[in-house]
Design a protein around this motif. Structure first.
Motif, PDB file in Angstrom:
ATOM      1  N   TRP A   1       1.299   5.497  -0.340  1.00 24.86           N
ATOM      2  CA  TRP A   1       0.782   6.854  -0.299  1.00 24.86           C
ATOM      3  C   TRP A   1       1.826   7.733  -0.956  1.00 24.86           C
ATOM      4  CZ3 TRP A   1      -0.465   3.116   2.929  1.00 24.86           C
ATOM      5  CH2 TRP A   1      -1.785   3.030   3.378  1.00 24.86           C
TER       6      TRP A   1
ATOM      7  N   THR B   1      -5.058  10.886   5.514  1.00 22.98           N
ATOM      8  CA  THR B   1      -5.217   9.563   4.915  1.00 22.98           C
ATOM      9  C   THR B   1      -4.114   8.576   5.287  1.00 22.98           C
ATOM     10  OG1 THR B   1      -3.997  10.134   2.907  1.00 22.98           O
ATOM     11  CG2 THR B   1      -6.386  10.566   2.910  1.00 22.98           C
TER      12      THR B   1
ATOM     13  N   THR C   1      -2.601   5.753  -2.925  1.00 18.86           N
ATOM     14  CA  THR C   1      -3.351   6.935  -2.503  1.00 18.86           C
ATOM     15  C   THR C   1      -2.488   8.164  -2.756  1.00 18.86           C
ATOM     16  OG1 THR C   1      -4.452   5.675  -0.751  1.00 18.86           O
ATOM     17  CG2 THR C   1      -4.490   8.076  -0.558  1.00 18.86           C
TER      18      THR C   1
ATOM     19  N   ARG D   1       0.869  -1.178   0.000  1.00 19.77           N
ATOM     20  CA  ARG D   1       0.000   0.000   0.000  1.00 19.77           C
ATOM     21  C   ARG D   1       0.909   1.233   0.000  1.00 19.77           C
ATOM     22  NH1 ARG D   1      -2.100  -3.818   3.398  1.00 19.77           N
ATOM     23  NH2 ARG D   1      -0.915  -2.959   5.126  1.00 19.77           N
TER      24      ARG D   1
END
Length: 188
Positions: A32, A63, A48, A30
């Motif tokens: 960002w 976030t 993200t 994941r």
């Protein structure tokens, strides 16, 4: 495959940062990205994008996950000219983007990194620091400061957080585009 981890890539939409982002996403982690501008070509379900500028007074951290396993700081500058033509403003700008931005963003995310048992921080320097290259006084000074920060934080944060710096040569990225604009110039 190892369990997916959480990574924050500052400046992850172009150049080396984009490649780091693509690799982490492809491995199923994941990711960002904090950057000034989005890159629509980078879309992935595990990505993200957060619009943040390292020079801003504060950051949008809404976030980010509670735990980060890795942090990569990619913003940089290439300001090359003879030493006598550099202004104090040139030096301050290079320090602000390369060092102060790294310090401020690291301080902002350090609590999330410390919650991981094996977190890592990666900064970018340049071969100009160790090689002593002409016309590089400002960037070599700023990136030399990054190397000092790296050594200091590596000692201070061990063994919970590993801290390293990578010192590439000129790399074919949008930042170096003007320097690589002719056939006579090549990437090392």
């Amino acid at each position: 495959m190892e369990q997916a981890k959480n990574y924050l890539v500052i400046g992850g939409t172009h150049g080396i940062g984009e490649h780091v982002t693509r690799k982490l996403c492809a491995e199923g982690h994941r990711v960002w990205i904090w950057a000034r501008h989005a890159n629509e070509a980078l879309y992935a379900a595990n990505l993200t994008f957060v619009q943040n500028d390292v020079n801003a007074a504060s950051y949008n951290m809404d976030t980010l996950p509670d735990v980060l396993h890795g942090f990569v700081y990619c913003p940089g500058t290439i300001n090359l000219k003879p030493f006598h033509r550099f202004t104090e403003e040139d030096f301050l700008n290079d320090l602000k983007v390369n060092l102060i931005g790294a310090v401020r963003t690291t301080q902002a995310v350090l609590p999330a990194l410390k919650k991981s048992r094996d977190a890592s921080i990666v900064y970018f320097s340049t071969v100009a620091v160790a090689q002593g290259m002409g016309f590089h006084a400002s960037i070599a000074s700023a990136k030399g400061a990054i190397e000092g920060l790296t050594r200091s934080l590596a000692a201070e944060l061990a063994p919970t957080v590993r801290v390293n710096a990578v010192a590439p040569s000129l790399t074919d990225t949008p930042l170096a585009e003007k320097l690589l604009a002719t056939d006579r110039k090549s990437v090392v």
